[in-house]
Design a protein around this motif. Structure first.
Motif, short mmCIF file in Angstrom:
data_model
loop_
_atom_site.label_atom_id
_atom_site.label_comp_id
_atom_site.label_asym_id
_atom_site.label_seq_id
_atom_site.Cartn_x
_atom_site.Cartn_y
_atom_site.Cartn_z
N LYS A 147 0.79 -1.23 0.00
CA LYS A 147 0.00 0.00 0.00
C LYS A 147 0.83 1.29 0.00
CE LYS A 147 -3.74 -2.38 2.41
NZ LYS A 147 -4.60 -2.44 3.61
N VAL A 148 1.96 1.26 -0.72
CA VAL A 148 2.74 2.48 -0.94
C VAL A 148 2.22 3.12 -2.22
CG1 VAL A 148 5.04 3.43 -1.37
CG2 VAL A 148 4.76 1.51 0.22
N ASP A 149 1.94 4.41 -2.19
CA ASP A 149 1.33 5.04 -3.36
C ASP A 149 2.32 5.15 -4.52
OD1 ASP A 149 2.58 7.81 -3.39
OD2 ASP A 149 1.72 7.78 -1.37
N TYR A 150 1.77 5.21 -5.71
CA TYR A 150 2.57 5.16 -6.94
C TYR A 150 3.55 6.33 -7.03
CZ TYR A 150 3.88 4.93 -11.83
OH TYR A 150 4.60 4.85 -12.99
N GLN A 151 3.17 7.53 -6.55
CA GLN A 151 4.05 8.69 -6.63
C GLN A 151 5.37 8.44 -5.89
OE1 GLN A 151 0.82 8.82 -5.97
NE2 GLN A 151 0.05 9.94 -7.77
N LYS A 152 5.29 7.80 -4.73
CA LYS A 152 6.51 7.52 -3.96
C LYS A 152 7.35 6.46 -4.66
CE LYS A 152 4.77 8.86 0.60
NZ LYS A 152 4.52 8.44 2.00
N ILE A 153 6.70 5.46 -5.21
CA ILE A 153 7.43 4.42 -5.95
C ILE A 153 8.15 5.05 -7.14
CG2 ILE A 153 7.19 2.31 -7.32
CD1 ILE A 153 4.68 1.68 -5.64
N ILE A 171 26.49 -7.54 5.40
CA ILE A 171 26.86 -6.42 6.26
C ILE A 171 26.21 -5.12 5.82
CG2 ILE A 171 28.80 -4.99 7.03
CD1 ILE A 171 30.53 -7.51 6.92
N ASN A 172 26.24 -4.82 4.54
CA ASN A 172 25.75 -3.54 4.03
C ASN A 172 24.27 -3.62 3.64
OD1 ASN A 172 28.42 -1.92 3.74
ND2 ASN A 172 28.87 -3.90 2.80
N TYR A 173 23.55 -2.55 3.91
CA TYR A 173 22.14 -2.50 3.55
C TYR A 173 21.74 -1.08 3.14
CZ TYR A 173 21.62 -0.77 8.38
OH TYR A 173 21.74 -0.04 9.55
N THR A 174 20.60 -0.97 2.46
CA THR A 174 20.07 0.32 2.02
C THR A 174 18.68 0.51 2.63
OG1 THR A 174 21.24 0.13 -0.09
CG2 THR A 174 19.46 1.74 0.03
N VAL A 175 18.45 1.70 3.18
CA VAL A 175 17.16 2.03 3.77
C VAL A 175 16.46 3.05 2.88
CG1 VAL A 175 15.97 3.04 5.76
CG2 VAL A 175 18.01 1.61 6.11
N VAL A 176 15.21 2.75 2.50
CA VAL A 176 14.37 3.70 1.76
C VAL A 176 13.31 4.22 2.74
CG1 VAL A 176 12.85 4.06 -0.20
CG2 VAL A 176 14.76 2.45 -0.39
N VAL A 212 10.47 11.31 0.60
CA VAL A 212 11.10 10.02 0.30
C VAL A 212 12.60 10.21 0.10
CG1 VAL A 212 11.14 8.06 -1.28
CG2 VAL A 212 8.98 9.20 -0.76
N VAL A 213 13.40 9.51 0.92
CA VAL A 213 14.86 9.57 0.81
C VAL A 213 15.41 8.16 0.97
CG1 VAL A 213 15.06 11.93 1.69
CG2 VAL A 213 15.11 10.01 3.30
N ALA A 214 16.68 7.98 0.62
CA ALA A 214 17.34 6.68 0.77
C ALA A 214 18.77 6.91 1.25
CB ALA A 214 17.34 5.92 -0.55
N TYR A 215 19.26 5.96 2.04
CA TYR A 215 20.64 6.05 2.52
C TYR A 215 21.19 4.64 2.73
CZ TYR A 215 18.48 5.32 7.14
OH TYR A 215 17.76 4.83 8.20
N ARG A 216 22.51 4.57 2.73
CA ARG A 216 23.17 3.28 2.93
C ARG A 216 23.78 3.23 4.33
NH1 ARG A 216 26.31 3.56 -2.83
NH2 ARG A 216 24.54 3.00 -4.18
N SER A 217 23.84 2.05 4.88
CA SER A 217 24.44 1.88 6.19
C SER A 217 24.97 0.45 6.29
CB SER A 217 23.42 2.17 7.30
OG SER A 217 24.07 2.23 8.56
N LYS A 218 25.52 0.11 7.44
CA LYS A 218 26.04 -1.24 7.64
C LYS A 218 25.81 -1.70 9.07
CE LYS A 218 30.19 -0.38 6.28
NZ LYS A 218 31.61 -0.58 5.95
N LYS A 219 25.75 -3.01 9.24
CA LYS A 219 25.53 -3.58 10.56
C LYS A 219 26.82 -3.47 11.39
CE LYS A 219 22.38 -6.95 8.48
NZ LYS A 219 22.16 -8.37 8.14
#
Length: 425
Positions: A72-78, A122-127, A133-140
């Motif tokens: 249920k994420v709206d199309y504009q954000k996708i 180890i590495n992952y991306t968060v949306v 709407v933003v995205a960033y990378r991080s690691k455990k």
């Protein structure tokens, strides 16, 4: 009599005072309310207790858009993620089998707030799918634990390492360090090795693989080979392996075009074959037998001058390295390069096959020097550049304590069950 009454009066007063004091003390004791702290289970930098969480892996046919629409994420954000956040999260590159998590609000709406994609262990991306709407990378959180390992060769390098429960990547890393100086197809029983490397653990307990080897020692045919990892360019993060005399272990050519194979037929200008009536049929290549589909590697940097199929050679690739050297790789299942491509040492240029005249899966490796085919195993191949003079003193100082540690490592010997039984009997 009067004295007795006086004493009784004092005693009564003391008792009354004592009881009153005790009552006052009890009245002063306050009830302490014990407040239990909530348990915080953290993942990806979030307290999981704050969300409804869905965990899964990318399956065949899944796409980022479909996964988001299902939640249920709206199309504009996708659309914004797909078009504006490519540098951080390219939705076209999500891979089957990769884990992901969807974090939803705990209210009745269960709105999707975050999508987390695990690039690796180890590495992952968060949306972040909230308002903007933003995205960033991080690691455990990763803990690095130094490990020292050693062994004596009884059959091959893989066996000597695997019997100790050591990560298989250590075998690969060790073979890569010495790929230019030791022929791993001709190891001898009794050859020895020692390595120093680090293991990675996520959250202190989950094993996440081995780091590149920091230092190594290999004894082959009684000859000693040291190898130390050293950073020669901190800006470009370039490292090389040098020996205890600051000589580069790397050569301009790899010893072989495949990893962990075996030589099924050697370079032999005087070969005679019974099938052809023992007529002279020189073999101007070195055959490396390996399973179908095994990657074939370019043994040095160069330009592809042929990538075609012809007669008994089957599918093959020929690379010109410079004005002196060229190499050719025959009987491929398929090529991975085309004419005109520039390839680097270690690049996969094709896969083991059985095209052309061949009795089994292998690659026939041919080597030219000044236009003449020669035996690469007998050639003294040129070495890579040595360490620059400005770094030599620092390098020797750097490796001194590490070499001492290596020298003091005792060899681990794994006895076979049969040998143990014989010893016990």
């Amino acid at each position: 009599m009067r004295a007795q009454k006086f004493c009784l009066g004092i005693l009564s007063s003391l008792l009354l005072f004592s009881c009153g004091d005790k009552k006052t003390a009890n009245e002063k004791i306050e009830k302490v309310e014990v407040i239990e702290k909530p348990v915080i289970i953290e993942a990806y930098g979030f307290n999981i207790a704050d969300f409804e969480i869905v965990r899964d892996t990318v399956r065949n046919g899944d796409s980022f858009g479909e996964l988001m629409l299902q939640n249920k994420v709206d199309y504009q954000k996708i659309f914004k993620v797909s078009t504006e956040l490519k540098d951080t999260f390219d939705v076209r590159k999500i891979q089957i089998g990769k884990p992901y998590a969807i974090l939803k609000s705990k209210d009745t709406t269960q709105t999707t707030q975050y999508f987390v994609y695990e690039n690796d262990r180890i590495n992952y991306t968060v949306v972040d799918l909230r308002d903007s709407v933003v995205a960033y990378r991080s690691k455990k959180n990763v803990k690095y634990v130094e490990r020292v390992a050693s062994g004596v060769i009884t059959s091959n390098l893989s066996t000597a390492i695997n019997e100790q429960g050591i990560d298989y990547m250590v075998t690969n890393n060790l073979s890569e360090i010495y790929a230019w100086s030791i022929d791993f197809f001709r190891l001898q029983k009794g050859d020895k090795f020692k390595v120093i490397y680090k293991e990675k653990y996520i959250n202190d307990s989950i094993y996440a693989g081995a780091e590149p080897i920091e230092a190594a020692y290999f004894e082959h045919n009684g000859e000693s080979f040291y190898g130390f990892e050293y950073q020669v360019d901190s800006l470009k993060n370039i490292t090389e392996y040098y020996d205890d005399a600051a000589k580069n272990l790397r050569r301009t050519f790899l010893k072989a075009p495949v990893e962990f194979s075996r030589i099924s037929s050697r370079f032999n200008l005087n070969r005679r074959i019974k099938y052809y009536g023992y007529k002279l049929r020189p073999h101007k290549g070195t055959d490396y037998a390996a399973p179908l589909g095994t990657p074939i590697l370019a043994t040095a940097n160069g330009t592809v001058v042929e990538s075609t199929r012809r007669g008994g050679n089957g599918k093959y690739v020929k690379i010109e390295h410079n004005g002196t050297y060229s190499t050719q790789y025959l009987h491929m299942k398929n090529q991975n390069v085309k004419k005109g491509d520039f390839v680097k040492q270690g690049d996969v240029i094709g896969w083991i096959g059985m095209t052309g005249n061949t009795g089994g899966p292998h690659v026939c490796y041919r080597f030219w020097k000044n236009g003449q085919q020669v035996d690469p195993l007998k050639e003294k191949l040129p070495a890579a550049d040595p360490i620059v003079d400005s770094l030599r003193a620092d390098y020797l100082k750097f490796i001194n304590p590490i070499k001492t540690k290596l020298d003091n490592v005792e060899y681990t010997i794994i006895e076979k069950e049969e040998e143990q039984q014989i010893t016990q009997n």
